[in-house]
Design a protein around this motif. Sequence first.
Motif, PDB file in Angstrom:
ATOM      1  N   UNK A   1      41.253  32.529  31.158  1.00 17.86           N
ATOM      2  CA  UNK A   1      41.406  32.232  32.581  1.00 17.86           C
ATOM      3  C   UNK A   1      42.366  33.186  33.284  1.00 17.86           C
ATOM      4  N   UNK A   2      43.317  33.743  32.545  1.00 19.08           N
ATOM      5  CA  UNK A   2      44.225  34.715  33.151  1.00 19.08           C
ATOM      6  C   UNK A   2      43.454  35.950  33.604  1.00 19.08           C
ATOM      7  N   UNK A   3      42.551  36.431  32.765  1.00 21.40           N
ATOM      8  CA  UNK A   3      41.725  37.582  33.142  1.00 21.40           C
ATOM      9  C   UNK A   3      40.861  37.249  34.353  1.00 21.40           C
ATOM     10  N   UNK A   4      40.292  36.051  34.357  1.00 25.27           N
ATOM     11  CA  UNK A   4      39.465  35.622  35.489  1.00 25.27           C
ATOM     12  C   UNK A   4      40.282  35.592  36.770  1.00 25.27           C
ATOM     13  N   UNK A   5      41.491  35.063  36.686  1.00 25.87           N
ATOM     14  CA  UNK A   5      42.362  35.001  37.854  1.00 25.87           C
ATOM     15  C   UNK A   5      42.693  36.388  38.382  1.00 25.87           C
ATOM     16  N   UNK A   6      42.774  37.363  37.477  1.00 20.06           N
ATOM     17  CA  UNK A   6      43.053  38.741  37.891  1.00 20.06           C
ATOM     18  C   UNK A   6      41.825  39.434  38.464  1.00 20.06           C
ATOM     19  N   UNK A   7      40.671  38.776  38.393  1.00 24.23           N
ATOM     20  CA  UNK A   7      39.454  39.335  38.984  1.00 24.23           C
ATOM     21  C   UNK A   7      38.416  39.811  38.003  1.00 24.23           C
TER      22      UNK A   7
END
Length: 273
Positions: A223-229
């Motif tokens: 989810x961290x990667x997703x949050x970064x775009x």
Amino acid sequence: MTETPAYETLKLAIVGGSGRVGTALRKKLVPLVHSIVVLGRSRPEDLAANETFVEADMSEVDTMRAAFEGVDGVIHMAGIPKEAPLEDIVQVNVIGTNNVYEAARLAGVPRVILGSSNHAIGYYPTDTVVSGTSQMRPDGLYGLSKCWTELVAGLYYDKYGVRSLIIRIGNAGKQPKTVRSLEVWVSPADLCQLTLIGLTHPDVDATTVFGVSAGGGSWWDNSVATKLGYVPSDVIADHAAPELSVEDESEAATFYQGGRFAAAGHVGGLRKR
């Protein structure tokens, strides 16, 4: 991000740019960025017009520092990518990575992309979802060395302000060839996307993400990667070999996320904690 970063202005250096993963990543980055300095022990045969080569290994801090002068980011994809004697692992992966970060610091480089590995958490069972902040559980000496490199990235952010995107790469082979690789494979395009995010996103500090394309990664909270775009552009199954092999059919290889790395030398029963 609210606007598209100006990737075409980025001046980069890539350590291990002559290797398999480094070469695949370079080919995706070359048309998008201003220039790339390729550091390695052998000169690539396919250097692009905006690439230059510097012969160096990770023991040469002064050479790396000079090569890093003026770049916006360093991409670190060098090292021993498998189990090896402890002395070799320490010399190359541990001390070598420390040298890369020190050279980057001395040259004033603001960002590093660190090629880590899923083997830093390979002793988690496959029924456990792991995040970037979960306790490290390396599945061998190689994975243990990646734990060290991730801690180095954190130290250099806390002490010196050097920002890192730590990418725990799953499998970066040419295509998924094993059953396990359907869970962990990452395409060159998706690895490139993560790299560019790490080089430009304002919220990156010493941030850990998982390098995996769409259709995999069920063991990992990305989810961290997703949050970064991060939005994977490739679906793993679309690139898979017609016939998939099984790396290791042992109970340990099936139980642990690290597969054959975790199974190698494993003694006794299965341990979950």
